[in-house]
Design an enzyme around this catalytic site. Structure first.
Site, PDB file in Angstrom:
ATOM      1  N   GLU A  37       1.788   5.565   7.622  1.00 17.00           N
ATOM      2  CA  GLU A  37       3.157   5.887   7.200  1.00 17.00           C
ATOM      3  C   GLU A  37       3.717   7.051   8.020  1.00 17.00           C
ATOM      4  O   GLU A  37       4.888   7.052   8.393  1.00 17.00           O
ATOM      5  CB  GLU A  37       3.207   6.226   5.705  1.00 17.00           C
ATOM      6  CG  GLU A  37       2.644   5.134   4.783  1.00 17.00           C
ATOM      7  CD  GLU A  37       3.155   3.738   5.075  1.00 17.00           C
ATOM      8  OE1 GLU A  37       4.343   3.595   5.449  1.00 17.00           O
ATOM      9  OE2 GLU A  37       2.366   2.779   4.953  1.00 17.00           O
ATOM     10  N   GLY A  96       0.826  -1.207   0.000  1.00 14.38           N
ATOM     11  CA  GLY A  96       0.000   0.000   0.000  1.00 14.38           C
ATOM     12  C   GLY A  96       0.860   1.257   0.000  1.00 14.38           C
ATOM     13  O   GLY A  96       0.555   2.232  -0.673  1.00 14.38           O
ATOM     14  N   ALA A  97       1.953   1.215   0.769  1.00 10.28           N
ATOM     15  CA  ALA A  97       2.818   2.384   0.899  1.00 10.28           C
ATOM     16  C   ALA A  97       4.100   1.987   1.619  1.00 10.28           C
ATOM     17  O   ALA A  97       4.195   0.880   2.150  1.00 10.28           O
ATOM     18  CB  ALA A  97       2.108   3.492   1.681  1.00 10.28           C
ATOM     19  N   HIS A 148       5.110   6.013  11.292  1.00 17.98           N
ATOM     20  CA  HIS A 148       6.434   5.381  11.183  1.00 17.98           C
ATOM     21  C   HIS A 148       7.575   6.390  11.229  1.00 17.98           C
ATOM     22  O   HIS A 148       8.713   6.024  11.491  1.00 17.98           O
ATOM     23  CB  HIS A 148       6.551   4.647   9.847  1.00 17.98           C
ATOM     24  CG  HIS A 148       6.007   3.244   9.836  1.00 17.98           C
ATOM     25  ND1 HIS A 148       6.322   2.312  10.801  1.00 17.98           N
ATOM     26  CD2 HIS A 148       5.207   2.603   8.946  1.00 17.98           C
ATOM     27  CE1 HIS A 148       5.722   1.163  10.501  1.00 17.98           C
ATOM     28  NE2 HIS A 148       5.034   1.314   9.381  1.00 17.98           N
TER      29      HIS A 148
HETATM   30 ZN   LIG Z   1       4.021   0.025   8.036  1.00 17.39          ZN
END
Ligand SMILES: [Zn+2]
Length: 862
Positions: A309, A274-275, A312
């Site tokens: 994201e 997804g990313a 993170h």
């Molecule tokens: Zn992740």
């Protein structure tokens, strides 16, 4: 021979010998269409006299200079490693190599847009593909400061982790799609200390929307990029608004400023996941730029992904796991806090989505024979490659949620903030976090972590209810059933809700909550004294509120109420949980598949949660294809498609449900009448109010007609001329593979399995799903033996990502109950291939288990 693997023991030994300081990486992206030039200069300290190695996957190494001395690449560069001996206290190493562009989404991926011949590149380095781009000590605890310089066509944008400046190179040119372009050099400023797997280079004639976000430390540049062809669909304002909410939420909750200089988000072509959380330079799957009308489920998923994201940046990039066995903590934390942030800033019902999507993923994965404790033992890179799974993401996040409920959310984030303060720019293990959480909460987390993190498996909670002559509860217990392979009893904090049927003056039926208690349970059976004497509600739901991670069962009376009145729930969460319980019972062979089909079709029309609708429609397709007894499957599918058509034409005009029902109907359509309706929609002779036949819906309808034998390849080519785009190419690849003839299937199979040149990742996954799209499963029978004959070669020849997707996607599950010796063939393969890598055996064992489950459900259904 190590090949491209790296063991934990090797990584620990290397980290004991060296400390990395800086990398200067120069990439020349103008040298050829297949390769680029990479120069990596690494400064690192070492124990003098010791030896180690640096990683590099490259077709050719031109020179290696260590501390001023030339090493001979012919002898020093073997098996994707460069041996470094006689180290000094301070060392400088320069490696010049030619590296390959990839089309698998690993390393530096190169994509050519079929519309204009332009080239788009992006890097993807997790788990261990940095070494496909430059020489690097590829492990997360050897952090360093990275400084990139990139030479590329001057009309491109080049983005990396840090800001850069561009200067034109005199007297140089490069030709792309028969056009000559000037060449430029981008010099980026050095990063702070980060792990190599979050470094990034994205380059190409991307469309850029300049943006900013407000951080506590001031305004930050935050540009949004996508391919030129998608520019008209890019809603950068919505993306930046989500991002801003994330900045506000995390800086406050984590009590720490955003740790990098800028925050670019780039939507790139042919992305596997997804990313990816590259520091300050996040890449996303470009399908998140919606070129056609999409569901609220996808839009909400994009928000959660943006926030995942962003989380993170602190958890993963600023503070990094020491080794991949804490990958779960990295992913689960991001998944948990991004759902929390979504629920608190944008979508109130994010936890309903979490229940429907994440928990069903976790429960499914946790019941496979290959399940494992959340804290997996990661011996080497091959172990971690197969661990980006439902345990690592979804079970971990569910268990964190239960832990937060247990220690208290404020205390939890107090501990997290302290963890960031102590370990920023460093590497940690789980224990470093637990220490802070224990300090903040005063709770002992040892035994909690033992039963939840070190032991695999999901327990089942079953209410045992006795009532007296007045229908009052005389006895109430919750039994905790443990799977034989993972017999761990766990404590749970959970709610029990009771619902009665109320009919109002208009005759509308509602399920009203008339009872709720929150209790702790533990062990084989827990008596719930609080409920004795209460009048028995029509539906009793264990784990109401969904704090616990456990499968739940409905007693017989509750199940009957659910089947009759499920859409009567006023709140979406209990509704989603009852659906989930029924789905679980169907998968476990405790509820006949056709009864579950009836439950879905009777209640889905009133469902207002887009993700729940999406999941139910997926489950409906799976149930019809795998769990309904084969003799009844065709009739049940016809009836379900008719019901979906009725739901589609009666759904609110332009609604999310209307779109989802039409797509699901097209996917199942098989009778002449149903295919006529599909044809009518595609030709726009049959109109549903406010339903536009846009590019993607057009392809869905056409694929339905192809699989139904209504059109031939020429119709696909015609559609492709109307949608001559990269997205159109992917949809055409899927449609071609769905041609329901022996020749069509053969062509698709050969393209996927036997071709000399590999398809790019996105086309491979499109063709794989088209191959499996059949109305008559007999078309797939000729490929079962070929499948088992080819998997070992596929696993050895292809990259991790490509091999796993193909082996999983082509497993002949749809022949469950239709080919008597299917399981024997899997068993024979396993017996003959005991020496195959565990990761490959795991894929076959999981496929086999899917068939076992289907056979069990089919037997209940008959
Ligand atoms: Zn992740």
């Amino acid at each position: 021979m190590p090949g491209t693997n790296l063991t934990r023991v090797e990584a620990e030994a290397r980290a004991a010998v060296i400390t990395t300081d800086t990398y200067q990486v120069e990439l020349d992206l103008t040298t050829s269409e297949d390769t680029f030039r990479s120069t990596s200069t690494v400064r690192f300290s070492a124990t003098p006299g010791e030896a180690t190695f640096i990683d590099l996957i490259a077709p050719e190494v031109h020179s290696i200079v260590l501390n001023g001395s030339e090493l001979d690449p012919a002898t020093a560069f073997i098996d994707s490693r460069i041996e470094l001996t006689g180290l000094l206290a301070e060392n400088e190493l320069t490696v010049v190599a030619t590296c390959d562009y990839m089309n698998t989404g690993e390393g530096l991926h190169r994509f050519v847009d079929p519309e204009d011949g332009e080239v788009y590149l992006y890097s993807q380095f997790e788990v261990a593909d940095t070494r496909r781009v430059y020489a690097v000590f590829e492990q997360p605890d050897l952090k360093a400061s990275f400084q990139f310089t990139v030479t590329a066509p001057a009309h491109w944008h080049v983005a990396s982790n840090n800001p850069g400046t561009k200067t034109t190179v005199a007297d140089a040119s490069v030709t792309i799609a028969q056009t000559s372009h000037d060449v430029a050099r981008w010099e980026f400023t050095p990063t702070t200390r980060i792990p190599c797997y979050v470094t990034a280079i994205v380059a190409g004639p991307y469309h850029r929307v300049e943006g900013t976000v407000q951080s506590r430390k001031g305004e930050i540049s935050a540009d949004v990029y996508c391919r030129k062809a998608l520019a008209q669909f890019l809603d950068a304002d919505v993306i930046l608004a989500d991002t801003q909410k994330g900045f506000d939420f995390y800086e406050k909750t984590f009590q720490m400023d955003y740790p990098f200089e800028k925050y670019d988000q780039l939507f790139v072509p042919e992305f596997n996941a997804g990313a990816m959380e590259n520091a300050g330079c996040v890449t996303f799957l470009e399908n998140y730029v919606f070129r056609s009308k999409t569901t609220r489920a996808s839009m909400e998923r994009r928000t959660v992904t943006i926030l995942h994201e962003l989380a993170h940046m602190w958890f993963g990039d600023l503070v990094t796991m020491k080794w991949w066995n804490d990958l779960w903590l990295n992913e689960s934390f991001a998944e948990f806090v991004s759902t929390l942030a979504t629920a608190q800033t944008k979508h109130d019902n994010a936890w309903v989505t979490f229940n429907s999507l994440e928990k069903s993923w976790a429960y499914r994965q946790d019941q496979l024979p290959s399940t494992h404790p959340i804290m997996a033992n990661i011996r080497d890179l091959e172990d971690v490659e197969v661990n980006f799974d439902g345990i690592t993401y979804a079970k971990g996040a569910s268990v964190l949620r239960q832990m937060v409920a247990w220690v208290g959310q404020d205390k939890f984030f107090e501990g997290v903030a302290e963890y960031f303060r102590k370990h920023h720019h460093g590497n940690t293990t789980l224990n470093d976090l637990l220490v802070e959480l224990e300090k903040a909460s005063g709770r002992d987390l040892d035994s909690w972590s033992d039963v939840w993190l070190q032991k695999a498996g999901v327990t089942t909670l079953r209410p045992v209810i006795e009532v007296d002559a007045h229908d009052d509860i005389a006895a109430f217990a919750i039994k905790q059933e443990v799977p034989a392979e993972w017999p761990t009893q766990r404590p749970h904090r959970l709610g029990i809700g009771g619902y009665d049927v109320r009919v109002d003056e208009h005759g509308d039926v509602a399920l009203e909550r008339v009872m709720f208690v929150e209790i702790d349970i533990d062990g084989r059976s827990t008596e719930v004294a609080e409920l004795i004497g209460v009048h028995r509600p029509a539906l009793i739901l264990v784990n109401d509120g969904d704090l616990a991670y456990a499968k739940v069962r409905l007693d017989k009376e509750s199940l009957a109420t659910a089947v009759e009145h499920l859409s009567g729930f006023q709140e979406p969460l209990p509704r989603s949980m009852v659906f989930a319980a029924a789905w679980d019972m169907t998968r476990d062979g405790e509820m006949p598949a056709r009864q579950y089909v009836e439950l879905i079709l009777k209640n889905i029309g009133a469902e207002d949660q887009s993700t729940v609708t999406m999941m139910l429609l997926r489950q409906l397709e799976t149930t019809l294809a795998l769990f309904v007894t084969p003799e009844e499957s065709e009739a049940a599918t016809h009836a379900a498609a008719d019901a979906l058509w009725h739901l589609a034409i009666t759904a609110e005009a332009g609604s999310d449900n209307q779109l989802q029902f039409v797509k699901a109907f097209a996917s199942l359509a098989s009778t002449e009448g149903q295919l006529d309706s599909v044809q009518g929609l595609l030709d726009e002779k049959l109109l549903l109010e406010d339903l536009a036949i846009d590019s993607d819906l057009g392809w869905d309808l056409l694929t339905s007609l192809v699989a139904g034998g209504r059109c031939e390849e020429i119709a696909i080519e015609l559609q492709l001329t109307k949608d001559a785009t990269a997205s159109g190419e992917r949809r055409a690849a899927l449609a071609r593979a769905a041609l329901p003839t022996a020749a069509g299937k053969r062509a698709a199979w050969d393209l996927l399995v036997n071709a000399d040149k590999d398809l790019p990742n996105a086309l491979q996954s499109a063709a794989t799903s088209g191959f499996g799209h059949v109305l008559d499963t007999a078309l797939l029978e000729p490929y079962v033996d070929e499948y088992f004959g080819a998997v070992r070669r596929i696993y050895n020849e292809k990259t991790n990502e490509m091999a796993a997707n193909l082996i999983e996607g082509l497993y002949p599950s749809q022949l469950a109950g239709r080919m008597p010796d299917l399981q024997d063939k899997a068993d024979a393969w396993l017996a003959e291939n005991d020496d195959a890598h565990d990761a490959l055996k795991r894929l076959i064992i999981e496929g086999r288990d899917g068939v076992r489950r289907a056979l069990q459900a089919q037997s209940k259904d008959s």
